[in-house]
Design a protein around this motif. Structure first.
Motif, PDB file in Angstrom:
ATOM      1  N   LYS A   1      38.977  44.208  49.612  1.00  0.00           N
ATOM      2  CA  LYS A   1      40.316  43.879  49.133  1.00  0.00           C
ATOM      3  C   LYS A   1      40.373  43.368  47.699  1.00  0.00           C
ATOM      4  CE  LYS A   1      43.506  44.507  52.438  1.00  0.00           C
ATOM      5  NZ  LYS A   1      44.844  45.070  52.244  1.00  0.00           N
ATOM      6  N   MET A   2      39.307  42.729  47.214  1.00  0.00           N
ATOM      7  CA  MET A   2      39.362  42.201  45.854  1.00  0.00           C
ATOM      8  C   MET A   2      39.574  43.300  44.826  1.00  0.00           C
ATOM      9  SD  MET A   2      36.472  43.288  44.126  1.00  0.00           S
ATOM     10  CE  MET A   2      36.778  42.287  42.700  1.00  0.00           C
ATOM     11  N   LEU A   3      39.201  44.532  45.168  1.00  0.00           N
ATOM     12  CA  LEU A   3      39.388  45.637  44.231  1.00  0.00           C
ATOM     13  C   LEU A   3      40.845  45.766  43.812  1.00  0.00           C
ATOM     14  CD1 LEU A   3      37.164  48.368  45.945  1.00  0.00           C
ATOM     15  CD2 LEU A   3      36.631  47.106  43.844  1.00  0.00           C
ATOM     16  N   GLY A   4      41.756  45.556  44.758  1.00  0.00           N
ATOM     17  CA  GLY A   4      43.175  45.645  44.445  1.00  0.00           C
ATOM     18  C   GLY A   4      43.724  44.383  43.825  1.00  0.00           C
ATOM     19  N   GLY A   5      43.418  43.223  44.429  1.00  0.00           N
ATOM     20  CA  GLY A   5      43.948  41.965  43.941  1.00  0.00           C
ATOM     21  C   GLY A   5      43.493  41.637  42.534  1.00  0.00           C
ATOM     22  N   ALA A   6      42.211  41.813  42.262  1.00  0.00           N
ATOM     23  CA  ALA A   6      41.679  41.502  40.933  1.00  0.00           C
ATOM     24  C   ALA A   6      42.267  42.431  39.878  1.00  0.00           C
ATOM     25  CB  ALA A   6      40.152  41.603  40.942  1.00  0.00           C
ATOM     26  N   TYR A   7      42.391  43.708  40.206  1.00  0.00           N
ATOM     27  CA  TYR A   7      42.927  44.670  39.244  1.00  0.00           C
ATOM     28  C   TYR A   7      44.388  44.367  38.934  1.00  0.00           C
ATOM     29  CZ  TYR A   7      43.554  49.239  36.972  1.00  0.00           C
ATOM     30  OH  TYR A   7      43.809  50.243  36.068  1.00  0.00           O
ATOM     31  N   ALA A   8      45.162  44.029  39.966  1.00  0.00           N
ATOM     32  CA  ALA A   8      46.573  43.729  39.752  1.00  0.00           C
ATOM     33  C   ALA A   8      46.755  42.455  38.928  1.00  0.00           C
ATOM     34  CB  ALA A   8      47.290  43.589  41.088  1.00  0.00           C
ATOM     35  N   ILE A   9      45.968  41.428  39.224  1.00  0.00           N
ATOM     36  CA  ILE A   9      46.074  40.186  38.455  1.00  0.00           C
ATOM     37  C   ILE A   9      45.678  40.426  37.004  1.00  0.00           C
ATOM     38  CG2 ILE A   9      44.976  37.919  38.139  1.00  0.00           C
ATOM     39  CD1 ILE A   9      45.098  37.565  41.154  1.00  0.00           C
ATOM     40  N   ALA A  10      44.634  41.206  36.797  1.00  0.00           N
ATOM     41  CA  ALA A  10      44.226  41.524  35.425  1.00  0.00           C
ATOM     42  C   ALA A  10      45.334  42.272  34.681  1.00  0.00           C
ATOM     43  CB  ALA A  10      42.942  42.358  35.441  1.00  0.00           C
ATOM     44  N   ARG A  11      45.971  43.228  35.356  1.00  0.00           N
ATOM     45  CA  ARG A  11      47.061  43.976  34.722  1.00  0.00           C
ATOM     46  C   ARG A  11      48.238  43.043  34.413  1.00  0.00           C
ATOM     47  NH1 ARG A  11      46.752  49.806  35.014  1.00  0.00           N
ATOM     48  NH2 ARG A  11      48.705  49.632  33.857  1.00  0.00           N
ATOM     49  N   LEU A  12      48.531  42.114  35.317  1.00  0.00           N
ATOM     50  CA  LEU A  12      49.601  41.145  35.081  1.00  0.00           C
ATOM     51  C   LEU A  12      49.304  40.284  33.859  1.00  0.00           C
ATOM     52  CD1 LEU A  12      50.508  39.877  38.663  1.00  0.00           C
ATOM     53  CD2 LEU A  12      52.135  40.710  36.973  1.00  0.00           C
ATOM     54  N   LEU A  13      48.072  39.815  33.765  1.00  0.00           N
ATOM     55  CA  LEU A  13      47.696  38.974  32.638  1.00  0.00           C
ATOM     56  C   LEU A  13      47.693  39.760  31.329  1.00  0.00           C
ATOM     57  CD1 LEU A  13      44.902  36.896  34.384  1.00  0.00           C
ATOM     58  CD2 LEU A  13      47.102  36.036  33.570  1.00  0.00           C
ATOM     59  N   CYS A  14      47.308  41.016  31.405  1.00  0.00           N
ATOM     60  CA  CYS A  14      47.361  41.859  30.202  1.00  0.00           C
ATOM     61  C   CYS A  14      48.799  42.023  29.727  1.00  0.00           C
ATOM     62  CB  CYS A  14      46.736  43.225  30.483  1.00  0.00           C
ATOM     63  SG  CYS A  14      44.936  43.209  30.538  1.00  0.00           S
ATOM     64  N   ASP A  15      49.726  42.203  30.665  1.00  0.00           N
ATOM     65  CA  ASP A  15      51.138  42.288  30.283  1.00  0.00           C
ATOM     66  C   ASP A  15      51.620  40.970  29.683  1.00  0.00           C
ATOM     67  OD1 ASP A  15      51.283  44.877  31.124  1.00  0.00           O
ATOM     68  OD2 ASP A  15      52.748  44.531  32.718  1.00  0.00           O
TER      69      ASP A  15
ATOM     70  N   THR B   1      48.782  37.322  53.621  1.00  0.00           N
ATOM     71  CA  THR B   1      47.574  38.054  53.980  1.00  0.00           C
ATOM     72  C   THR B   1      47.188  37.801  55.424  1.00  0.00           C
ATOM     73  OG1 THR B   1      45.243  38.383  53.376  1.00  0.00           O
ATOM     74  CG2 THR B   1      46.067  36.146  53.283  1.00  0.00           C
ATOM     75  N   ASP B   2      46.470  38.748  56.001  1.00  0.00           N
ATOM     76  CA  ASP B   2      45.783  38.517  57.268  1.00  0.00           C
ATOM     77  C   ASP B   2      44.366  38.007  57.023  1.00  0.00           C
ATOM     78  OD1 ASP B   2      47.669  39.290  59.357  1.00  0.00           O
ATOM     79  OD2 ASP B   2      47.572  41.272  58.467  1.00  0.00           O
ATOM     80  N   GLY B   3      43.946  37.957  55.775  1.00  0.00           N
ATOM     81  CA  GLY B   3      42.629  37.404  55.477  1.00  0.00           C
ATOM     82  C   GLY B   3      41.981  37.956  54.226  1.00  0.00           C
ATOM     83  N   ASN B   4      41.651  39.247  54.230  1.00  0.00           N
ATOM     84  CA  ASN B   4      40.835  39.807  53.160  1.00  0.00           C
ATOM     85  C   ASN B   4      41.588  39.942  51.836  1.00  0.00           C
ATOM     86  OD1 ASN B   4      38.665  39.995  54.895  1.00  0.00           O
ATOM     87  ND2 ASN B   4      39.124  42.089  55.510  1.00  0.00           N
ATOM     88  N   HIS B   5      42.855  40.369  51.878  1.00  0.00           N
ATOM     89  CA  HIS B   5      43.623  40.495  50.640  1.00  0.00           C
ATOM     90  C   HIS B   5      43.801  39.132  49.982  1.00  0.00           C
ATOM     91  CE1 HIS B   5      46.645  41.640  47.724  1.00  0.00           C
ATOM     92  NE2 HIS B   5      47.482  40.767  48.251  1.00  0.00           N
ATOM     93  N   GLY B   6      44.134  38.126  50.774  1.00  0.00           N
ATOM     94  CA  GLY B   6      44.310  36.785  50.231  1.00  0.00           C
ATOM     95  C   GLY B   6      43.041  36.233  49.624  1.00  0.00           C
ATOM     96  N   ARG B   7      41.931  36.522  50.241  1.00  0.00           N
ATOM     97  CA  ARG B   7      40.660  36.057  49.685  1.00  0.00           C
ATOM     98  C   ARG B   7      40.375  36.745  48.357  1.00  0.00           C
ATOM     99  NH1 ARG B   7      34.537  36.321  52.143  1.00  0.00           N
ATOM    100  NH2 ARG B   7      33.726  34.546  50.973  1.00  0.00           N
ATOM    101  N   GLY B   8      40.724  38.033  48.263  1.00  0.00           N
ATOM    102  CA  GLY B   8      40.537  38.749  47.003  1.00  0.00           C
ATOM    103  C   GLY B   8      41.398  38.184  45.892  1.00  0.00           C
ATOM    104  N   VAL B   9      42.655  37.844  46.203  1.00  0.00           N
ATOM    105  CA  VAL B   9      43.544  37.239  45.215  1.00  0.00           C
ATOM    106  C   VAL B   9      43.019  35.866  44.811  1.00  0.00           C
ATOM    107  CG1 VAL B   9      45.863  36.276  44.873  1.00  0.00           C
ATOM    108  CG2 VAL B   9      45.583  38.530  45.924  1.00  0.00           C
ATOM    109  N   ALA B  10      42.590  35.064  45.792  1.00  0.00           N
ATOM    110  CA  ALA B  10      42.046  33.736  45.499  1.00  0.00           C
ATOM    111  C   ALA B  10      40.805  33.834  44.627  1.00  0.00           C
ATOM    112  CB  ALA B  10      41.732  33.009  46.806  1.00  0.00           C
ATOM    113  N   TRP B  11      39.955  34.820  44.917  1.00  0.00           N
ATOM    114  CA  TRP B  11      38.721  35.021  44.147  1.00  0.00           C
ATOM    115  C   TRP B  11      39.035  35.359  42.700  1.00  0.00           C
ATOM    116  CZ3 TRP B  11      36.654  39.294  41.597  1.00  0.00           C
ATOM    117  CH2 TRP B  11      35.291  39.245  41.279  1.00  0.00           C
ATOM    118  N   ALA B  12      39.985  36.275  42.489  1.00  0.00           N
ATOM    119  CA  ALA B  12      40.325  36.684  41.127  1.00  0.00           C
ATOM    120  C   ALA B  12      40.977  35.534  40.365  1.00  0.00           C
ATOM    121  CB  ALA B  12      41.262  37.888  41.170  1.00  0.00           C
ATOM    122  N   ALA B  13      41.884  34.793  41.016  1.00  0.00           N
ATOM    123  CA  ALA B  13      42.520  33.656  40.359  1.00  0.00           C
ATOM    124  C   ALA B  13      41.486  32.605  39.976  1.00  0.00           C
ATOM    125  CB  ALA B  13      43.578  33.050  41.279  1.00  0.00           C
TER     126      ALA B  13
END
Length: 401
Positions: free
Chosen positions: A77-91, A119-131
């Motif tokens: 899941k971090m593949l999506g969360g990290a990429y989206a957060i990076a794109r948000l920060l780039c904007d 999240t049910d678990g994995n997506h939220g962990r990916g977002v938390a990891w990227a943040a």
């Protein structure tokens, strides 16, 4: 071993038209992979070949993209969360995603942003990891019944984690409402009116694993898979990966199967609907496949699945449990794969077909034979270790009475 019959509803996609998506192209996948490969510690997850099992099942090859080895997160899941957060920060800071630097950005940001998700678990962990990697804040909402281990793994990354008394879809709505009140950025892997860009980035982030798999198959002298089995919650992973693979191999040359738990089978029901419109599923959505316990399809992912998927499957929890046990007890020289409940349902479906009294008919229905090359995605390892042992060791959710 005796034959047994597990509940599997297999439906041909009545809405298939082979229309490719412009969102999940080779160019977008390469952009996502370039970003992920720049993260410290990046390496491709293994593409395991279960040759002994393939022979046992009467197939040419079974390949497993094993996302349990994705960084130290035990899931894709971090593949999506990290990429989206990076794109948000780039904007936000007018940066180029192609030159993104975690350490530099972390040092340059003077005012922290807060990212919220459900999240049910994995997506939220990916977002938390990227943040956490970027020195930002994360607030993660989880539906009722969330495993303590999954909650604690999110908290260990510095995020606030709130378990609600609601199902997944209502928890998403709560996260959106609270984020709006607090001026937080929502990073969610589904879409709604006015919220399309971020979930698209998340899905494009998932294409990294598909691009890796294509390159690894070439290295293993596999020309192309004949089949791909994709599990679906809201359909973000399935839509992103199928969109990319269809653009590479052609949707008419790839037999794609989208699998869901029968208690949360919104994609399956959408696929058998008369007009191809999205169908929501209400209720508790209770299933051991917690990462797939979603009742409302992703409006970005659904058109890809509607246009390009070959079949939809709705199955009971015992199918996933069977897959976990088969993964964990390999035949011959096959590697052992540790797979969680949502990660194992693809192999569980293959095994359930093999042990079914109507195996020959089911194989024919799904176009499986001795020449078939089946690509599976193990989306998670034992993200809930206690439940993993209850199933694999203790025989919870048995296949035979």
């Amino acid at each position: 071993m005796s034959t047994f019959s597990l509940n599997m509803e297999i439906a041909d996609n009545r809405h298939y038209n082979g229309q490719l998506s412009s969102l999940f192209t080779a160019a977008e996948a390469k952009k996502a992979l370039a970003f992920h490969s720049g993260i410290e510690g990046y390496q491709s997850t293994p593409l395991q070949s279960l040759d002994c099992l393939a022979k046992e099942f009467g197939l040419g090859k079974i390949l497993v993209k094993d996302e349990a080895h994705r960084f130290d997160l035990n899931a894709f899941k971090m593949l999506g969360g990290a990429y989206a957060i990076a794109r948000l920060l780039c904007d936000e800071f007018k940066l180029d995603i192609n030159a993104f630097d975690f350490d530099k950005l972390k040092n340059d940001i003077t005012e922290k942003m807060t990212f919220a998700t459900a999240t049910d678990g994995n997506h939220g962990r990916g977002v938390a990891w990227a943040a956490n990697k970027l020195g930002q804040n994360a607030v993660v909402y989880m539906p009722k019944g969330a495993a303590v281990e999954r909650v604690n793994s999110i908290k260990s990354l510095g995020a606030e984690c709130i378990v609600t008394d609601m199902n997944y879809d209502d928890t998403v709505r709560l996260a959106i409402k609270t984020a709006a009140q607090n001026n937080w950025k929502v990073v969610q892997d589904t879409a709604w009116e006015g919220y399309q860009e971020i979930p698209t980035w998340i899905m494009q982030g998932y294409t990294t694993l598909a691009l890796e798999a294509v390159e690894q198959m070439a290295e293993q002298n596999v020309k192309a898979p004949t089949h791909v089995f994709l599990q679906a919650g809201v359909g973000a992973l399935a839509g992103g990966v199928l969109g990319y693979l269809a653009s590479i191999y052609g949707p008419d040359k790839l037999h794609s199967v989208v699998i869901e738990p029968e208690t949360a089978d919104c994609i399956y029901r959408s696929g058998i609907s008369a007009n191809g419109e999205m169908v929501n599923v209400d209720g508790s959505l209770d299933t051991i496949m917690v990462g797939l316990a979603c009742g409302e399809p992703n409006p970005i992912g659904w058109p890809v699945l509607r246009d390009c998927a070959t079949q939809f499957v709705s199955c009971d929890d015992a199918v996933a449990a069977l897959g976990m046990r088969v993964f964990g007890n390999p035949l011959g020289t096959d590697p052992r794969v540790v797979s969680g409940e949502s990660g194992a349902v693809g192999l569980g479906l293959l095994a359930a077909i093999h042990f079914h009294k109507d195996k020959a008919d089911l194989m024919q229905k799904m176009g499986l034979n001795k020449d078939s090359v089946v690509l599976l995605i193990n989306t998670e390892g034992d993200t809930d270790p206690l439940n993993y042992r209850d199933i694999v060791w203790g025989g919870k959710y048995p296949t035979m009475a």
